[in-house]
Enzyme design. Sequence first.
Site, PDB file in Angstrom:
ATOM      1  N   ASP A 171       0.837  -1.196   0.000  1.00  0.00           N
ATOM      2  CA  ASP A 171       0.000   0.000   0.000  1.00  0.00           C
ATOM      3  C   ASP A 171       0.874   1.250   0.000  1.00  0.00           C
ATOM      4  O   ASP A 171       2.071   1.200   0.342  1.00  0.00           O
ATOM      5  CB  ASP A 171      -0.899  -0.035   1.249  1.00  0.00           C
ATOM      6  CG  ASP A 171      -2.229   0.655   1.039  1.00  0.00           C
ATOM      7  OD1 ASP A 171      -2.360   1.432   0.080  1.00  0.00           O
ATOM      8  OD2 ASP A 171      -3.142   0.420   1.859  1.00  0.00           O
ATOM      9  N   ASP A 197     -10.675   1.951  -3.520  1.00  0.00           N
ATOM     10  CA  ASP A 197     -11.175   1.519  -2.211  1.00  0.00           C
ATOM     11  C   ASP A 197     -12.692   1.420  -2.208  1.00  0.00           C
ATOM     12  O   ASP A 197     -13.286   1.049  -1.207  1.00  0.00           O
ATOM     13  CB  ASP A 197     -10.747   2.522  -1.127  1.00  0.00           C
ATOM     14  CG  ASP A 197      -9.344   2.234  -0.630  1.00  0.00           C
ATOM     15  OD1 ASP A 197      -8.794   1.184  -1.008  1.00  0.00           O
ATOM     16  OD2 ASP A 197      -8.800   3.056   0.130  1.00  0.00           O
TER      17      ASP A 197
HETATM   18  C1  DGJ Z   1      -5.913   1.819   1.943  1.00  0.00           C
HETATM   19  C2  DGJ Z   1      -6.237   0.642   1.079  1.00  0.00           C
HETATM   20  O1  DGJ Z   1      -6.624   1.074  -0.163  1.00  0.00           O
HETATM   21  C3  DGJ Z   1      -7.265  -0.223   1.784  1.00  0.00           C
HETATM   22  O2  DGJ Z   1      -7.651  -1.277   0.956  1.00  0.00           O
HETATM   23  C4  DGJ Z   1      -6.674  -0.729   3.057  1.00  0.00           C
HETATM   24  O3  DGJ Z   1      -5.617  -1.588   2.784  1.00  0.00           O
HETATM   25  C5  DGJ Z   1      -6.203   0.441   3.909  1.00  0.00           C
HETATM   26  N1  DGJ Z   1      -5.357   1.338   3.181  1.00  0.00           N
HETATM   27  C6  DGJ Z   1      -5.475  -0.033   5.115  1.00  0.00           C
HETATM   28  O4  DGJ Z   1      -4.944   0.996   5.839  1.00  0.00           O
END
Ligand code: DGJ
Length: 760
Positions: free
Chosen positions: A468, A532
């Site tokens: 991430d 997301d």
């Molecule tokens: C942002 C990501 O896009 C989410 O899927 C998740 O992993 C969160 N971060 C976790 O902090």
Amino acid sequence: MHPIPVSAEAPPLQPPDGPLHLRRSGTSLLIDFRTGEPAMLHFGADLGPRIPELSLLSDPVAHSSLDIPVTLGLIPQASSGWRGRPGLRGHRNGQSFSARLRVVSVELQDDGCSAVVTQSDPDAGVTLSTEIRINDGGLLQLRHRLHNDGSDAYRLEELAAVLPVGRAATEILDLTGRWCREAHPQRIPLRHGTWVRSGRHGRTGHDSSLLLAAGTAGFGNRHGQVWAVHLGWSGNHESFVETIGDGRSVIGASELLGSAEITLAPGTGYETPWLFAAYSDAGLDGISEAFYAWFRGRPHHPGARSGKPRPVVLNVWEAVYFDHRLGTLLELADAAAGLGVERYVLDDGWFRGRRNDHAGLGDWYVDEELWPDGLTPLIDAVTAHGMEFGLWVEPEMASEDSDLARAHPDWIAGPAPRSAGGTSSARLPERWRHQQVLDLVNPGAWQYVFDRLDALLTQYRIGYLKWDQNRDLTEMGHGGSPSVHAQTLAVYRLLDALRKAHPGVEIESCSSGGARVDLGILERTDRVWASDCNDALERQTIQRWTEVVVPPELVGAHIGPPTSHTTARTHDLSFRAITAMFGHFGLEWDVRQLQGAERSGLAAAIALYKDYRGLLHSGRMVRADEPDPSLMLHGVVSHDGTEALFALVSVATSFSEVPGRVALPGLRPEENYRVELVYPAAGRGPTFAQVHPPAWLSPGVEASGRFLAESGLPMPVLNPEHGLLLSVRASGGSASGSGAGAGAGARSISGNSGTLVQHG
Ligand code: DGJ
């Protein structure tokens, strides 16, 4: 910056006799050298093997203009009269600001589809070599390397890769977005002037234009001429379309460099990211074909051809967020395995001090309080179920509240240098999600992150990293100088080194959803997290447009809970499943309590994905130019044209009472096909707004590819935010007969006669 060794002796001047004509898969690039400059005459449709006498085709010279016809060089330059955006901007302390590059050599590779063109300007003290290739499938790649041959520093401000666009282009299309709404298209007319998309996020960006395209009026998914580019780079960048006063248009992109970010010492060089470009005379689907062919031709490409089909994922993020309890996570593993899940991913929250998003980033040790026995009990349970274990990391970041930041304040990147020990007084950038960026240009910081990740991958059976990156790199600096460029390369090096050390581990590129989707990161990762947002309605657009460039097997797509956590919209399972099906399919949902029809419906969707993933992850993407804006129709057709899976999706209520006949394009015209509803099965949605469905829906129907594309099938009246899946299989025999091969009781439509023949 990449030092590029160059031989001490300048190569002899070898102006080639004829033009350079690279041709492959329906695409041509024609470069003429008669002026001593590599002049780009054409990028687009294949021109065939015979090129006319180019000296007869020189442009006229207009009144009140330069006295020579102006050429568009591989590097557009003012020294040739180009008054548009220059390809090279740089200087030596204010001098040598305008290069006059002239060709010194052209090397055509044996395949006849790639070449290296080298130009030089001894007065400006620079040599530029340009690598160009047209890949199988038609995707063109181009990158420049600039070398400082002089005896003092050369400050580079921009080095752009551009290509000509055909005069027929009158429209520009690109993508933009934001968190949870990435990859949405926008169109504007192509006019004199410059349309520039700048990304200053230090990462690719939620609003990045994954694709910048120029095309003929109204070009669509399956019609019109299109010229499109993408820059394979995860840092700051610009892409642009420009039409200059003489009417010529170019399309291109460059890395967007910070003030004094690149200073080339004598004998060193700079390499641009790859520019990827495609031409299509069949709309955006043709562009996708070129990109998909390139992706799928890579030896390390995951998916159908690799022998390891893309596994069904369960990511626990929306099920537990930061509330990591072993009992719950084990229950989730049991439930997931029972449903047919193949990869289980433990998301954010497992490492030291990480109970929320205010602390812990950088402390890449398993939290001893939460996990007294480490991750082993969970990994053992997951792998005992036959699932692969995946782990979330965010290696490029640090929380100010972390042992790492306390021990190494100088490792936190900012606009001014920070001292190594104690409290540094140097200003930090504004926090974003309460976090800062780790300066990976600092060798100590880089090594620390590498060692921690290497240790975790060595200690535990981890098959997958969700990598991430959750903030823009604002005021990104190393030692007081801008460092997005160097940081981006440091991240690439980190990924490359970890992949080398752990070749079996797959890596996902996530960046607050889809803020880092580009071909630079995808060269070192195995899929992207497109957004997301798991709301199926939003995902229809996000995935459709992300997948114009990136094939579905590389685009993570999860079924979320019935009510989306990011939009509060509620969708039934069938719509969520149909949406996730056209990506790398997974779940992001607390599936522990599912029972009855919901559980069996989900298991059925997972089984269906497994049945179709071979096709979905290898075939040609087809997006219909559906005239009703309330409907979307897309599908994947196998390359031999014998099999397809289409999704019809209703995204809103329609003006019309009934959809009418919806075309299923992209099949082989003369082939007979059997079309059947495969999902949802009876009792599992979707809901319809009709008294009864079209007659063919329940038994299925046979029709030719031509009939399906040109006339189509009457479709049921779906309620908004519902969809259905249609399987299309060649049923044998050519379509020139009168429906031979139709099953008993099936309705058969004969391809050529245009008459509807009903049996049974
Ligand atoms: C942002 C990501 O896009 C989410 O899927 C998740 O992993 C969160 N971060 C976790 O902090």
